[in-house]
Write a protein that holds these residues in place. Structure first.
Motif, PDB file in Angstrom:
ATOM      1  N   ASP A 212     -24.608  17.915 -28.435  1.00  0.00           N
ATOM      2  CA  ASP A 212     -24.501  19.341 -28.747  1.00  0.00           C
ATOM      3  C   ASP A 212     -24.019  20.124 -27.531  1.00  0.00           C
ATOM      4  N   LEU A 213     -24.535  19.755 -26.359  1.00  0.00           N
ATOM      5  CA  LEU A 213     -24.115  20.440 -25.127  1.00  0.00           C
ATOM      6  C   LEU A 213     -22.662  20.087 -24.794  1.00  0.00           C
ATOM      7  N   GLN A 214     -22.299  18.847 -24.983  1.00  0.00           N
ATOM      8  CA  GLN A 214     -20.908  18.467 -24.770  1.00  0.00           C
ATOM      9  C   GLN A 214     -19.984  19.223 -25.721  1.00  0.00           C
ATOM     10  N   ARG A 215     -20.459  19.372 -26.949  1.00  0.00           N
ATOM     11  CA  ARG A 215     -19.668  20.088 -27.939  1.00  0.00           C
ATOM     12  C   ARG A 215     -19.478  21.543 -27.523  1.00  0.00           C
ATOM     13  N   ALA A 216     -20.512  22.147 -26.943  1.00  0.00           N
ATOM     14  CA  ALA A 216     -20.421  23.532 -26.472  1.00  0.00           C
ATOM     15  C   ALA A 216     -19.372  23.647 -25.367  1.00  0.00           C
ATOM     16  N   ALA A 217     -19.371  22.671 -24.442  1.00  0.00           N
ATOM     17  CA  ALA A 217     -18.379  22.694 -23.369  1.00  0.00           C
ATOM     18  C   ALA A 217     -16.971  22.521 -23.936  1.00  0.00           C
ATOM     19  N   ALA A 218     -16.828  21.620 -24.891  1.00  0.00           N
ATOM     20  CA  ALA A 218     -15.515  21.392 -25.499  1.00  0.00           C
ATOM     21  C   ALA A 218     -15.019  22.640 -26.225  1.00  0.00           C
TER      22      ALA A 218
ATOM     23  N   MET B 146     -10.254  20.919 -14.419  1.00  0.00           N
ATOM     24  CA  MET B 146      -9.809  19.751 -15.174  1.00  0.00           C
ATOM     25  C   MET B 146     -10.809  18.600 -15.081  1.00  0.00           C
ATOM     26  N   GLU B 147     -11.698  18.648 -14.089  1.00  0.00           N
ATOM     27  CA  GLU B 147     -12.643  17.545 -13.896  1.00  0.00           C
ATOM     28  C   GLU B 147     -13.518  17.287 -15.124  1.00  0.00           C
ATOM     29  N   PRO B 148     -14.118  18.320 -15.750  1.00  0.00           N
ATOM     30  CA  PRO B 148     -14.968  18.045 -16.926  1.00  0.00           C
ATOM     31  C   PRO B 148     -14.219  17.437 -18.111  1.00  0.00           C
ATOM     32  N   PHE B 149     -12.898  17.566 -18.138  1.00  0.00           N
ATOM     33  CA  PHE B 149     -12.126  17.014 -19.257  1.00  0.00           C
ATOM     34  C   PHE B 149     -12.380  15.522 -19.412  1.00  0.00           C
ATOM     35  N   MET B 150     -12.400  14.833 -18.280  1.00  0.00           N
ATOM     36  CA  MET B 150     -12.530  13.374 -18.338  1.00  0.00           C
ATOM     37  C   MET B 150     -13.843  12.973 -19.002  1.00  0.00           C
ATOM     38  N   ALA B 151     -14.959  13.637 -18.614  1.00  0.00           N
ATOM     39  CA  ALA B 151     -16.260  13.308 -19.201  1.00  0.00           C
ATOM     40  C   ALA B 151     -16.260  13.582 -20.699  1.00  0.00           C
ATOM     41  N   LEU B 152     -15.607  14.661 -21.100  1.00  0.00           N
ATOM     42  CA  LEU B 152     -15.584  15.015 -22.524  1.00  0.00           C
ATOM     43  C   LEU B 152     -14.690  14.070 -23.324  1.00  0.00           C
ATOM     44  N   LEU B 153     -13.583  13.630 -22.727  1.00  0.00           N
ATOM     45  CA  LEU B 153     -12.723  12.666 -23.409  1.00  0.00           C
ATOM     46  C   LEU B 153     -13.424  11.320 -23.586  1.00  0.00           C
ATOM     47  N   LEU B 154     -14.346  11.014 -22.682  1.00  0.00           N
ATOM     48  CA  LEU B 154     -15.083   9.755 -22.744  1.00  0.00           C
ATOM     49  C   LEU B 154     -16.377   9.862 -23.546  1.00  0.00           C
TER      50      LEU B 154
ATOM     51  N   THR C 189     -19.122   9.882 -26.439  1.00  0.00           N
ATOM     52  CA  THR C 189     -19.328   8.989 -27.585  1.00  0.00           C
ATOM     53  C   THR C 189     -19.287   9.749 -28.908  1.00  0.00           C
ATOM     54  N   ASP C 190     -19.225  11.080 -28.816  1.00  0.00           N
ATOM     55  CA  ASP C 190     -19.183  11.917 -30.014  1.00  0.00           C
ATOM     56  C   ASP C 190     -17.723  12.201 -30.357  1.00  0.00           C
ATOM     57  N   LEU C 191     -17.271  11.757 -31.517  1.00  0.00           N
ATOM     58  CA  LEU C 191     -15.869  11.909 -31.904  1.00  0.00           C
ATOM     59  C   LEU C 191     -15.470  13.374 -32.044  1.00  0.00           C
ATOM     60  N   ASP C 192     -16.400  14.222 -32.509  1.00  0.00           N
ATOM     61  CA  ASP C 192     -16.092  15.647 -32.632  1.00  0.00           C
ATOM     62  C   ASP C 192     -15.787  16.260 -31.276  1.00  0.00           C
ATOM     63  N   VAL C 193     -16.527  15.840 -30.261  1.00  0.00           N
ATOM     64  CA  VAL C 193     -16.270  16.328 -28.903  1.00  0.00           C
ATOM     65  C   VAL C 193     -14.864  15.896 -28.470  1.00  0.00           C
TER      66      VAL C 193
ATOM     67  N   ALA D  32      -8.335  12.995 -34.764  1.00  0.00           N
ATOM     68  CA  ALA D  32      -8.393  12.524 -33.378  1.00  0.00           C
ATOM     69  C   ALA D  32      -7.060  11.894 -32.980  1.00  0.00           C
ATOM     70  N   GLN D  33      -6.475  11.124 -33.876  1.00  0.00           N
ATOM     71  CA  GLN D  33      -5.183  10.498 -33.596  1.00  0.00           C
ATOM     72  C   GLN D  33      -4.090  11.546 -33.441  1.00  0.00           C
ATOM     73  N   CYS D  34      -4.151  12.542 -34.289  1.00  0.00           N
ATOM     74  CA  CYS D  34      -3.146  13.616 -34.261  1.00  0.00           C
ATOM     75  C   CYS D  34      -3.185  14.355 -32.933  1.00  0.00           C
TER      76      CYS D  34
END
Length: 584
Positions: free
Chosen positions: A102-108, A127-135, A137-141, A183-185
């Motif tokens: 949920d917190l990751q989703r808020a950041a995204a 740009m640093e937080p992008f990497m953590a969010l791309l990695l 485990t939540d597909l919505d994030v 996600a693919q798009c």
């Protein structure tokens, strides 16, 4: 207690009783320390079982989360560009690194908001937080953060090269395999934009070509669009295009021409157009059986989507440099769809079609079919309807010149509006010298055919004669001057032409005099031929008598006689081994 043992050992001079006492003390201290350590562990366990400390730690963590969320919430207020400070960065970093989805989703979501409203470049640190969010485990994030990255890349708010340097390509490519079309798009769109940078293509080619080709076969049109877009960007470089061809991209791109989605068609056709620009790829392009590529391009050329039709025509134009492909196109009856496209009200469509037809007309075996299909009728109409379009006029001139090489072609020119169309362009105020050079060259070529010369002489108007006379005196462009004067020299001096030329005799004399003075023999000969033709009118003969033009004409005559005399003297000499033809 090791230090006690060391002291006892070192104090080897002690008596036995003292040594014994010290050993007892050492054992006591070791036992006491072990008991203390055990008591501390038991104490910590008991404290840990109590909820008050856990609640306190949780409250602290919750307060920090609330503070972070509250801080980021201000970024959503209004549409103004948010202020990105260090506190905001720390909050985003903590939320992105959290294990709470949920917190990751808020950041995204915060980054998604930024991607819509940010007007200036995003600081690199953000740009640093992008990497953590791309990695995550939540597909919505992942879907949300990849969409925000697409927006930032498209708006050029982030550096494309930095994205690759930070290692974001790998998680983006992993999202290709998520099985989720959204996600693919999004991830594929990121890769497509990144591929537009020359420096990024090496990394993408290394790991991304095969996944892109897989996505290009997706049943989801949006995924197909972005995959085709990425492949198109990879064809912007020769080396990456070569690798694409080696790994089997051509059959995939050709199949995409059959897509029901117009954007997919455009991207795939544009990519094939780039590939076709290099002739070494032609064998692979044509290796697909039953002329499948050519048939697909001809079908696409009839598309109601303007850019697709034009692009298909450009691709065929690149391919048609190969004579074998030209023959295949003629077998597939390409003339009919090309003629239909010539009648379009959109100039770009017309230009694409006439460019291809111009190339086809340069191969003489095609000309009989092109004439028989009534191409010259359409060209004549084009010259009247597009009298200010240089590209259409230039290619029209090429086609007319090529097709009038046969009697059938000459007859078709006479029966069409080609002659009147070419003449009308002469007086168009918007024509460049380059275009006029093409038109006068074509007219001059037509005037070498007796039947066409008669028709052209009958069709020319006073305004057009004035235009030719003016162009004949164009000293800045000798070839344009020569072509125009050559047309005048071949006009049939009947009553109507004489009446049209008489007002210009002084101007004609003015350009003929420099012609006769030129060292270039072709200009001298043109001047003499023109004078010979114009002398059929007694008024010009009277004007010529005693003039400077006549004086110069006699000088040329004297020079010519001297040259002839010298040549005769050479012929009287014995044959030269270097030039035995002198005796012939």
């Amino acid at each position: 207690m090791s230090f006690v043992t060391e002291d006892v050992t070192m104090a080897s001079g002690l008596c036995g009783k003292c040594t014994q006492l010290l050993n007892v003390l050492s054992a006591y201290l070791r036992r006491t320390c072990r008991e203390l350590e055990q008591n501390i562990k038991e104490f910590i366990k008991e404290v840990a079982r109590c909820t008050c400390l856990r609640r306190a730690a949780s409250d602290t963590l919750q307060r920090r989360r609330t503070h972070d969320l509250s801080l980021l919430h201000h970024l959503y207020d209004g549409d103004e560009t948010p202020v990105l400070n260090q506190e905001c960065l720390q909050a985003l970093s903590r939320l992105a690194a959290s294990e709470d989805s949920d917190l990751q989703r808020a950041a995204a979501m915060c980054y998604l908001h930024l991607s819509h409203h940010l007007e200036s470049p995003l600081p690199d640190a953000f740009m640093e937080p992008f990497m953590a969010l791309l990695l995550s485990t939540d597909l919505d994030v992942q879907k949300t953060i990849s969409l925000s990255l697409v927006n930032l890349l498209v708006k050029k708010n982030v550096c494309k090269e930095l994205v690759i340097e930070m290692g974001m390509l790998a998680p983006l490519l992993e999202m290709f395999q998520s099985g989720d079309p959204t996600a693919q798009c999004h991830s594929c769109a990121c890769v497509a934009v990144l591929a537009s940078s020359e420096s990024n293509r090496e990394a993408i080619v290394a790991d991304g070509i095969i996944p892109l080709l897989v996505l290009a076969k997706s049943y989801d049109p949006k995924v197909q669009q972005n995959a085709a877009w990425a492949l198109l960007n990879l064809t912007q470089s020769d080396w990456s295009t070569r690798i694409l061809c080696q790994v089997g991209a051509i059959p995939v791109l050709v199949l995409l021409l059959q897509s029901s989605d117009s954007e997919v068609q455009f991207y795939s056709c544009s990519a094939l157009c780039n590939i076709a620009a290099v002739q070494e790829h032609h064998p692979k392009l044509l290796s697909i059986g039953s002329h499948f590529l050519l048939k697909s391009l001809l079908t696409l050329m009839s598309s109601s989507v303007q850019k697709n039709s034009a692009q298909a025509c450009r691709c065929l134009q690149s391919l048609s440099k190969n004579v074998l492909i030209q023959e295949q196109l003629m077998e597939l009856d390409c003339t009919s769809p090309l003629k239909a496209q010539l009648n379009s009200s959109t100039s770009s469509w017309t230009e694409s079609a006439i460019t291809l037809l111009s190339t086809l007309s340069a191969h003489s075996p095609n000309n009989e079919v092109l004439v028989g299909e009534g191409l010259l009728d359409v060209i004549g109409q084009l010259l009247h309807h597009h009298s200010s379009n240089s590209a259409i006029i230039t290619h029209s001139c090429t086609i007319i010149t090529n097709l009038c090489s046969s009697c059938m072609g000459q007859q078709a020119v006479m029966e069409s509006q080609c002659l009147s169309g070419l003449l009308s362009v002469l007086v168009s105020p918007l024509m460049s010298e380059e275009t006029l050079l093409c038109v006068t060259s074509c007219l001059h070529h037509l005037m070498t055919r007796d039947s066409l010369k008669s028709n052209l002489s009958a069709a020319i108007t006073s305004e057009q004669v004035s235009g030719l006379v003016k162009l004949s005196g164009e000293t800045a462009n000798p070839q344009l001057s020569y072509n125009s004067a050559a047309i005048i020299s071949k006009l049939q001096m009947n009553g109507e032409i004489i009446q049209l030329l008489r007002p210009h005799y002084m101007a004609v004399s003015a350009y003929l005099l420099p012609f006769l003075k030129k060292q270039d023999v072709s200009f001298q000969q043109l001047g003499i031929v023109t004078i010979l033709n114009l002398k059929k009118d007694g008024e010009f003969s009277a004007l010529l008598a005693g003039s400077e033009l006549e004086t110069q004409l006699w000088k040329v005559h004297a020079q010519t006689e001297e040259t002839r005399r010298l040549l005769q003297m050479i012929q009287l000499l014995s044959p030269s081994p270097l030039n035995p033809s002198l005796t012939q």
